[in-house]
Design an enzyme around this catalytic site. Structure first.
Site, PDB file in Angstrom:
ATOM      1  N   TYR A 112       5.192   0.285 -10.435  1.00 53.14           N
ATOM      2  CA  TYR A 112       3.930   0.058  -9.513  1.00 53.14           C
ATOM      3  C   TYR A 112       3.680   1.389  -9.129  1.00 53.14           C
ATOM      4  O   TYR A 112       4.493   2.262  -8.766  1.00 53.14           O
ATOM      5  CB  TYR A 112       4.264  -0.967  -8.506  1.00 53.14           C
ATOM      6  CG  TYR A 112       2.912  -1.215  -7.559  1.00 53.14           C
ATOM      7  CD1 TYR A 112       1.930  -1.809  -7.920  1.00 53.14           C
ATOM      8  CD2 TYR A 112       3.002  -0.544  -6.270  1.00 53.14           C
ATOM      9  CE1 TYR A 112       0.872  -2.104  -7.252  1.00 53.14           C
ATOM     10  CE2 TYR A 112       1.819  -0.389  -5.700  1.00 53.14           C
ATOM     11  CZ  TYR A 112       0.671  -1.381  -5.995  1.00 53.14           C
ATOM     12  OH  TYR A 112      -0.523  -1.491  -5.274  1.00 53.14           O
ATOM     13  N   TRP A 114       0.243   3.949  -7.732  1.00 56.78           N
ATOM     14  CA  TRP A 114      -1.425   4.282  -7.577  1.00 56.78           C
ATOM     15  C   TRP A 114      -1.484   5.687  -8.717  1.00 56.78           C
ATOM     16  O   TRP A 114      -2.663   5.983  -9.078  1.00 56.78           O
ATOM     17  CB  TRP A 114      -2.123   4.694  -6.481  1.00 56.78           C
ATOM     18  CG  TRP A 114      -2.595   3.586  -5.910  1.00 56.78           C
ATOM     19  CD1 TRP A 114      -1.875   2.435  -5.515  1.00 56.78           C
ATOM     20  CD2 TRP A 114      -3.995   3.434  -5.345  1.00 56.78           C
ATOM     21  NE1 TRP A 114      -2.758   1.457  -4.917  1.00 56.78           N
ATOM     22  CE2 TRP A 114      -4.147   2.206  -4.893  1.00 56.78           C
ATOM     23  CE3 TRP A 114      -5.093   4.568  -5.388  1.00 56.78           C
ATOM     24  CZ2 TRP A 114      -5.265   1.723  -4.234  1.00 56.78           C
ATOM     25  CZ3 TRP A 114      -6.293   3.977  -4.876  1.00 56.78           C
ATOM     26  CH2 TRP A 114      -6.220   2.755  -4.191  1.00 56.78           C
TER      27      TRP A 114
HETATM   28  N1  LIG Z   1       5.354  -0.584   5.232  1.00 58.69           N
HETATM   29  C1  LIG Z   1       4.358  -0.758   4.338  1.00 58.69           C
HETATM   30  N2  LIG Z   1       4.512  -0.385   3.134  1.00 58.69           N
HETATM   31  C2  LIG Z   1       3.498  -0.158   2.264  1.00 58.69           C
HETATM   32  C3  LIG Z   1       2.351  -0.388   2.614  1.00 58.69           C
HETATM   33  C4  LIG Z   1       1.956  -0.949   4.180  1.00 58.69           C
HETATM   34  O1  LIG Z   1       0.841  -1.156   4.620  1.00 58.69           O
HETATM   35  N3  LIG Z   1       3.037  -1.002   5.131  1.00 58.69           N
HETATM   36  N4  LIG Z   1       1.075  -0.608   2.070  1.00 58.69           N
HETATM   37  C5  LIG Z   1       1.411  -0.874   0.698  1.00 58.69           C
HETATM   38  C6  LIG Z   1       0.264  -0.678  -0.470  1.00 58.69           C
HETATM   39  S1  LIG Z   1      -1.143  -1.286  -0.148  1.00 58.69           S
HETATM   40  C7  LIG Z   1       0.597   0.297  -1.495  1.00 58.69           C
HETATM   41  S2  LIG Z   1      -0.814   0.062  -2.584  1.00 58.69           S
HETATM   42  C8  LIG Z   1       1.707   0.907  -1.691  1.00 58.69           C
HETATM   43  C9  LIG Z   1       1.423   2.271  -2.439  1.00 58.69           C
HETATM   44  O2  LIG Z   1       2.609   2.741  -3.076  1.00 58.69           O
HETATM   45  P1  LIG Z   1       2.533   3.925  -4.294  1.00 58.69           P
HETATM   46  O3  LIG Z   1       1.179   3.711  -5.094  1.00 58.69           O
HETATM   47  O4  LIG Z   1       3.739   3.878  -5.076  1.00 58.69           O
HETATM   48  O5  LIG Z   1       2.351   5.207  -3.487  1.00 58.69           O
HETATM   49  P2  LIG Z   1       1.844   6.616  -3.857  1.00 58.69           P
HETATM   50  O6  LIG Z   1       2.487   7.442  -2.869  1.00 58.69           O
HETATM   51  O7  LIG Z   1       0.494   6.644  -4.188  1.00 58.69           O
HETATM   52  O8  LIG Z   1       2.786   6.837  -5.359  1.00 58.69           O
HETATM   53  C10 LIG Z   1       2.250   7.501  -6.263  1.00 58.69           C
HETATM   54  C11 LIG Z   1       3.280   8.603  -6.895  1.00 58.69           C
HETATM   55  O9  LIG Z   1       2.646   8.824  -8.402  1.00 58.69           O
HETATM   56  C12 LIG Z   1       3.131  10.206  -8.398  1.00 58.69           C
HETATM   57  N5  LIG Z   1       2.172  10.710  -9.465  1.00 58.69           N
HETATM   58  C13 LIG Z   1       0.877  11.181  -9.157  1.00 58.69           C
HETATM   59  N6  LIG Z   1       0.327  11.495 -10.346  1.00 58.69           N
HETATM   60  C14 LIG Z   1       1.079  11.374 -11.374  1.00 58.69           C
HETATM   61  C15 LIG Z   1       1.019  11.484 -12.779  1.00 58.69           C
HETATM   62  O10 LIG Z   1       0.150  11.960 -13.519  1.00 58.69           O
HETATM   63  N7  LIG Z   1       2.079  11.109 -13.461  1.00 58.69           N
HETATM   64  C16 LIG Z   1       3.332  10.612 -12.755  1.00 58.69           C
HETATM   65  N8  LIG Z   1       4.438  10.080 -13.534  1.00 58.69           N
HETATM   66  N9  LIG Z   1       3.159  10.500 -11.427  1.00 58.69           N
HETATM   67  C17 LIG Z   1       2.295  10.861 -10.630  1.00 58.69           C
HETATM   68  C18 LIG Z   1       2.818  10.778  -7.046  1.00 58.69           C
HETATM   69  O11 LIG Z   1       3.469  11.825  -6.869  1.00 58.69           O
HETATM   70  C19 LIG Z   1       3.516   9.929  -6.260  1.00 58.69           C
HETATM   71  O12 LIG Z   1       4.843   9.897  -5.872  1.00 58.69           O
HETATM   72  O13 LIG Z   1       2.542   1.157  -0.594  1.00 58.69           O
HETATM   73  C20 LIG Z   1       2.717  -0.189   0.101  1.00 58.69           C
HETATM   74  N10 LIG Z   1       3.931  -0.078   1.047  1.00 58.69           N
HETATM   75  N1  LIG Z   2      -6.443   7.186   4.016  1.00 63.98           N
HETATM   76  C1  LIG Z   2      -6.037   6.195   3.417  1.00 63.98           C
HETATM   77  N2  LIG Z   2      -6.735   5.278   2.916  1.00 63.98           N
HETATM   78  C2  LIG Z   2      -6.311   4.119   2.310  1.00 63.98           C
HETATM   79  C3  LIG Z   2      -5.201   4.282   1.706  1.00 63.98           C
HETATM   80  C4  LIG Z   2      -4.102   5.220   2.041  1.00 63.98           C
HETATM   81  O1  LIG Z   2      -2.876   5.342   1.613  1.00 63.98           O
HETATM   82  N3  LIG Z   2      -4.839   6.389   2.988  1.00 63.98           N
HETATM   83  N4  LIG Z   2      -4.476   3.261   0.948  1.00 63.98           N
HETATM   84  C5  LIG Z   2      -5.428   2.409   0.118  1.00 63.98           C
HETATM   85  C6  LIG Z   2      -4.751   1.222  -0.138  1.00 63.98           C
HETATM   86  S1  LIG Z   2      -4.018   1.134  -1.712  1.00 63.98           S
HETATM   87  C7  LIG Z   2      -5.254  -0.190   0.489  1.00 63.98           C
HETATM   88  S2  LIG Z   2      -4.463  -1.484  -0.228  1.00 63.98           S
HETATM   89  C8  LIG Z   2      -6.100  -0.162   1.506  1.00 63.98           C
HETATM   90  C9  LIG Z   2      -5.199  -1.170   2.499  1.00 63.98           C
HETATM   91  O2  LIG Z   2      -6.180  -1.637   3.454  1.00 63.98           O
HETATM   92  P1  LIG Z   2      -5.299  -1.929   4.690  1.00 63.98           P
HETATM   93  O3  LIG Z   2      -4.260  -3.024   4.296  1.00 63.98           O
HETATM   94  O4  LIG Z   2      -6.543  -3.138   5.492  1.00 63.98           O
HETATM   95  O5  LIG Z   2      -4.996  -0.970   5.745  1.00 63.98           O
HETATM   96  P2  LIG Z   2      -4.135  -0.770   6.889  1.00 63.98           P
HETATM   97  O6  LIG Z   2      -4.607   0.487   7.397  1.00 63.98           O
HETATM   98  O7  LIG Z   2      -2.686  -0.907   6.435  1.00 63.98           O
HETATM   99  O8  LIG Z   2      -4.431  -1.768   7.867  1.00 63.98           O
HETATM  100  C10 LIG Z   2      -5.624  -1.885   8.541  1.00 63.98           C
HETATM  101  C11 LIG Z   2      -5.339  -2.179   9.934  1.00 63.98           C
HETATM  102  O9  LIG Z   2      -5.014  -3.682  10.239  1.00 63.98           O
HETATM  103  C12 LIG Z   2      -4.432  -3.676  11.612  1.00 63.98           C
HETATM  104  N5  LIG Z   2      -3.499  -4.776  11.499  1.00 63.98           N
HETATM  105  C13 LIG Z   2      -2.139  -4.895  11.231  1.00 63.98           C
HETATM  106  N6  LIG Z   2      -1.579  -6.252  11.375  1.00 63.98           N
HETATM  107  C14 LIG Z   2      -2.579  -6.994  11.994  1.00 63.98           C
HETATM  108  C15 LIG Z   2      -2.682  -8.389  12.203  1.00 63.98           C
HETATM  109  O10 LIG Z   2      -1.787  -9.139  12.070  1.00 63.98           O
HETATM  110  N7  LIG Z   2      -3.985  -8.777  12.748  1.00 63.98           N
HETATM  111  C16 LIG Z   2      -5.160  -7.917  12.896  1.00 63.98           C
HETATM  112  N8  LIG Z   2      -6.317  -8.406  13.231  1.00 63.98           N
HETATM  113  N9  LIG Z   2      -5.020  -6.631  12.555  1.00 63.98           N
HETATM  114  C17 LIG Z   2      -3.841  -6.188  11.899  1.00 63.98           C
HETATM  115  C18 LIG Z   2      -3.720  -2.456  11.930  1.00 63.98           C
HETATM  116  O11 LIG Z   2      -4.099  -1.983  12.996  1.00 63.98           O
HETATM  117  C19 LIG Z   2      -4.277  -1.612  10.676  1.00 63.98           C
HETATM  118  O12 LIG Z   2      -4.718  -0.392  11.241  1.00 63.98           O
HETATM  119  O13 LIG Z   2      -6.341   1.055   2.347  1.00 63.98           O
HETATM  120  C20 LIG Z   2      -6.813   1.988   1.155  1.00 63.98           C
HETATM  121  N10 LIG Z   2      -7.217   3.267   1.992  1.00 63.98           N
HETATM  122 MO   LIG Z   3      -2.583  -0.669  -1.424  1.00 64.21          MO
END
Ligand SMILES: Nc1nc2c(c(=O)[nH]1)N[C@H]1C(S)=C(S)[C@@H](COP(=O)(O)OP(=O)(O)OC[C@H]3O[C@@H](n4cnc5c(=O)[nH]c(N)nc54)[C@H](O)[C@@H]3O)O[C@H]1N2
Ligand SMILES: Nc1nc2c(c(=O)[nH]1)N[C@H]1C(S)=C(S)[C@@H](COP(=O)(O)OP(=O)(O)OC[C@H]3O[C@@H](n4cnc5c(=O)[nH]c(N)nc54)[C@H](O)[C@@H]3O)O[C@H]1N2
Ligand SMILES: [Mo]
Length: 767
Positions: A112, A114
């Site tokens: 998994y 991005w």
């Molecule tokens: N506590 C908590 N944890 C969360 C979340 C949260 O809200 N709270 N959010 C979750 C969500 S929504 C998401 S989507 C995940 C994201 O989790 P990930 O998608 O695993 O996070 P990234 O840091 O985008 O990891 C991408 C990795 O790919 C590497 N990379 C970039 N380009 C390339 C390439 O061309 N080749 C290879 N082999 N590697 C490359 C980068 O260096 C990086 O280490 O995290 C989740 N984790």
């Molecule tokens: N800059 C930046 N943008 C991103 C990403 C990133 O890593 N960096 N990741 C991208 C990805 S993969 C995803 S999936 C999206 C994720 O999109 P989201 O999951 O919606 O983003 P978050 O910032 O984790 O959460 C949004 C807000 O929800 C609020 N929140 C948390 N718990 C609760 C709750 O129980 N109730 C309510 N009402 N609010 C709550 C928190 O204050 C938080 O700031 O963002 C995307 N955009």
């Molecule tokens: Mo995500």
């Protein structure tokens, strides 16, 4: 060779841009037509030659000396540099050994993550294609960390998550039609300026401003005021985390009690209302889900809930539930209840009204879809049927053979011997990192392709250095943005880094499967092949359809966009007989006999208020909000200059309320220790009164940098909140990630400040 004079087109998940490399630095210019470029672009400027890059293939010393097998030193061992030819020989032999001894069902290629924005070098697609075509298959993962719960519940209720999120209400409709936007979890610009595959124009800020100017009322339900921009001129309701479902129930209760719900709409378009209403009004369990009932649960006064409910009927009202709400225990419930609230108001399928799950969380949503398709790297066919819900990785590694529930079926965890990761960072995305490390230590072999020494690379046995996006050519395109980008190479690969594709090609060769993997194409030929799908689409529409070479020379190309047609919900509203929803009844499922038949106490047959198990207590009295970082995408390029400019004393910044800080003797800028029974982390404290007083916010993404505390749990000295979060599924239904929230105590850190070593390579490299 790249000329150092010209700015060349490229793309990233945080925007389309042009760039030029000069020595170690990169200059970046956002896409000229972008009204609100993402400052995350600056993370590229110092990334190319950063010391955190992996420069040469590396093998863990213990794996080399003792061979494959479970190993407690994984994560703390040394690495030995090895020439490409030798490391690929050893890896090919190990893949063959695991396949021959245990079968393909012992190989995990969930991988998994991005990775980067180009469609060809999409690392997950590359590794999946390799494992399918060269080895015959692998255990895969389903769903995402983003939307683990909604991806499973929404098809039972309305239709696929992608349809409900991505082909629905647009920002254009909000500007023109919406009168009220109820945003549960807010609509933070930091989030909506990111889109997988890249975006050329960031329009969310101006759309909210224009809608507000026309008189649209925005209401943000969130523990943090910063989750909606000032341009929206919004009302802020600081709801207690995890309690939105109770609040939404109370809104609907108030409507039904006063006869203000849209009965005609419900009769025609909804199924299972009666069962839900029995629960709502307390006929089923003796508890009416009234505003008085909800007020102490969600910490919003009953009068305010009542007043809000009364203000909604007759208005064009849009309900939005952020991804974040379902990244929590019982995350299915607010997603389902948001749809029920919109249905009770009779708004589903109206322009600028109804329910758009996740609008405002990513730049993909609220946009029109392109009228021509884009190519994707074919992944081949997988000979292994077993899978896990993606966030059950540690459970799988620690409990081979054990049963788990998922979407109405019981399955068993496979026994994994080898895991292969390219393009993701589990030590970023997963919860309870000490437990994750324990899981990875059970493997025979862990292989990682990385651009840099993430904690995941440090826990691997074989680390293969790969190019970062700026070092290769690709095609940038996403279905919700009209600009297709010829992503030119900006710089030569650093050190011995190679493209994931070239690494897999050489491995496939060693396994006798080169042709099956490459289909005889080199990178340029694959790019032209992927482009052909779009060119054909243009030609079929009678539009100008430039050749690949011409597209490449132009750099950027505008694609035609489709109509703003509201997708499946609009079609259903206009003609529910001709366009039924893809649910058992063909209607919106206010309750679901299917979900009820699964018999899950943690996900019953209608949306319900189910309190979380992990809530603040005497020992850990504060909520941790571990949300997305503003200064980077996840953990990517955490060493980049923009991300670094937001750190203090090298640490990530956490934000807490002045009252919570004063009670603990914490002042602005103090280094603090956040802790619970799972572990601890350090961060620099910032104070803000624009948040709930029982919340501390620490974004994800600081690279995990552990030292072991006296009680054996890890202290991340850099500020990674996933040392603190719990590793449990959202429910038996979806088993999604529940890492958004946690519980913590926080104290001023008074010891000697440990150095941050996250960006120091683990061993001297020989290049
Ligand atoms: N506590 C908590 N944890 C969360 C979340 C949260 O809200 N709270 N959010 C979750 C969500 S929504 C998401 S989507 C995940 C994201 O989790 P990930 O998608 O695993 O996070 P990234 O840091 O985008 O990891 C991408 C990795 O790919 C590497 N990379 C970039 N380009 C390339 C390439 O061309 N080749 C290879 N082999 N590697 C490359 C980068 O260096 C990086 O280490 O995290 C989740 N984790
Ligand atoms: N800059 C930046 N943008 C991103 C990403 C990133 O890593 N960096 N990741 C991208 C990805 S993969 C995803 S999936 C999206 C994720 O999109 P989201 O999951 O919606 O983003 P978050 O910032 O984790 O959460 C949004 C807000 O929800 C609020 N929140 C948390 N718990 C609760 C709750 O129980 N109730 C309510 N009402 N609010 C709550 C928190 O204050 C938080 O700031 O963002 C995307 N955009
Ligand atoms: Mo995500």
């Amino acid at each position: 060779m790249t000329s150092s004079a010209a700015f060349l087109p490229h793309s990233s998940h945080w925007g389309v841009f042009t760039a030029r490399a000069e020595g170690e630095t990169v200059s970046v210019r956002p896409y000229p037509g972008d009204p609100d470029p993402n400052p995350i672009l600056d993370n590229f400027t110092n990334a190319l030659k950063h010391r955190a890059r992996v420069t040469t293939p590396m093998v863990r010393r213990g794996w080399l000396e003792r061979g494959p097998g479970p190993d407690a030193t994984r994560g703390s061992d040394d690495f030995v540099a090895m020439p490409w030819a030798e490391v690929l020989d050893r890896l090919a032999a190990e893949l063959q050994r695991v396949k021959d001894t245990y079968g393909n069902g012992a190989i995990f290629g969930g991988s998994y993550g991005w990775s980067s924005a180009g469609r060809f070098h999409h690392a997950q697609s590359q590794v999946h294609r390799f494992l399918n075509t060269a080895l015959g298959g692998y255990v895969r993962s389903v769903n995402s960390y983003s939307a683990g719960a909604s991806a499973v519940i929404l098809p039972h209720v309305l239709g696929s998550m992608e349809e409900v999120a991505r082909r629905n209400v647009t920002w254009e409709q909000i500007v023109e039609h919406s009168e009220v936007v109820l945003a549960f979890g807010g609509m933070a610009l930091k989030n909506s300026r990111v889109a997988s595959g890249g975006i050329s124009k960031h329009i969310e800020r101006s759309s909210m401003r224009d809608a507000a100017r026309r008189g649209c009322r925005f209401v943000s339900f969130s523990p943090l005021k910063s989750d909606m921009p000032d341009e929206a001129g919004f009302e802020w309701l600081p709801v207690r985390p995890t309690t939105d479902t109770a609040l939404m129930l109370a809104l609907v209760h108030s409507l039904v009690r006063d006869g203000l719900h849209d009965r005609a709409f419900i009769d025609q378009y909804c199924d299972g209302w009666a069962t839900f209403e029995d629960y709502l009004m307390g006929r089923a369990d003796g508890v009416a889900k009234s505003a008085e009932w909800a007020a102490p649960i969600c910490d919003i006064p009953a009068e305010q809930i009542e007043a809000l409910a009364k203000s909604l009927p007759g208005k064009r009202c849009l309900v939005v539930v952020a991804h974040s709400l379902q990244r929590a225990e019982h995350g299915e419930q607010p997603v389902w209840m948001g749809a029920v609230l919109a249905a009770a108001l009779g708004q589903l399928g109206l322009p600028g009204g109804g329910y758009n799950y996740a609008l405002g969380t990513l730049a993909h949503y609220g946009k029109r879809n392109n009228a021509v398709p884009a190519g994707a790297l074919p992944q081949g066919s997988n000979g292994v049927r077993e899978f896990i819900p993606v966030a059950r990785i540690t459970d799988m590694l620690l409990n081979p053979g054990q049963p788990f529930d998922y979407d109405g079926k019981q399955r068993n965890y496979p026994h994994i011997k080898l895991a292969y990761w390219a393009g993701g960072n589990p030590f970023h995305h997963h919860q309870d990192l000490a437990r994750l490390a324990e899981g990875f230590r059970t493997l025979d072999t862990f292989v990682v392709h990385e651009i840099a020494w993430t904690a995941t690379a440090r826990h691997a046995d074989i680390v293969l250095p790969c190019t970062m996006t700026l070092e290769r050519e690709d095609v940038g395109v996403t279905p919700t943005d009209p600009v297709m980008v010829a992503m030119h190479r900006i710089a030569e690969p650093h050190g011995l880094a190679r493209d994931d594709y070239d690494i897999f090609t050489d491995l496939a060769e060693r396994l006798g499967k080169r042709e099956a993997f490459t289909e005889g194409r080199d990178t340029r030929q694959w790019l032209a092949h992927l482009y052909e799908r779009t060119r054909q689409g243009l030609q079929d529409k009678g539009l100008e359809a430039p050749s690949f070479d011409e597209f490449w020379q132009r750099g950027n190309m505008d694609l035609p966009i489709g109509p703003d047609d509201g997708g499946l919900l609009r079609a259903f509203r206009q003609d529910p007989v001709a366009n039924p929803l893809p649910t058992p009844s063909g209607k919106a499922q206010i309750s679901s006999p299917t979900v009820a038949s699964f018999g899950y106490a943690d996900c019953p047959g209608h949306p319900a208020w189910l309190p979380a198990k992990e809530v603040p207590n005497n020992d850990y009295p504060l909520w941790l909000v571990a949300n997305q970082p503003a200064s980077r995408l996840h953990s990517q390029l955490d060493f980049g200059s923009h991300s670094q400019s937001t750190k203090r004393q090298q640490r990530e910044v956490c934000t807490l309320h002045p009252a919570a800080a004063a009670a603990r003797g914490i002042a602005e800028g103090d280094v603090v220790r956040l802790f619970n029974a799972r572990g601890a982390c350090l961060a620099s404290a910032a104070l803000s009164s624009d948040m709930r007083a029982d919340v501390v916010q620490l974004p994800t993404g600081a690279w995990y940098d552990p030292v072991i505390q006296e009680d054996g749990t890890p202290l991340c000295v850099h500020g990674n909140p996933n040392v603190l979060t719990q590793d449990v599924g959202t429910s038996s239904l979806a088993q999604g990630c529940s890492g958004q929230l946690g519980i913590v105590q926080i104290e001023k850190f008074t010891g000697a400040l440990p150095p941050v070593r996250a960006f120091e390579p683990p061993a001297a490299q020989t290049v």
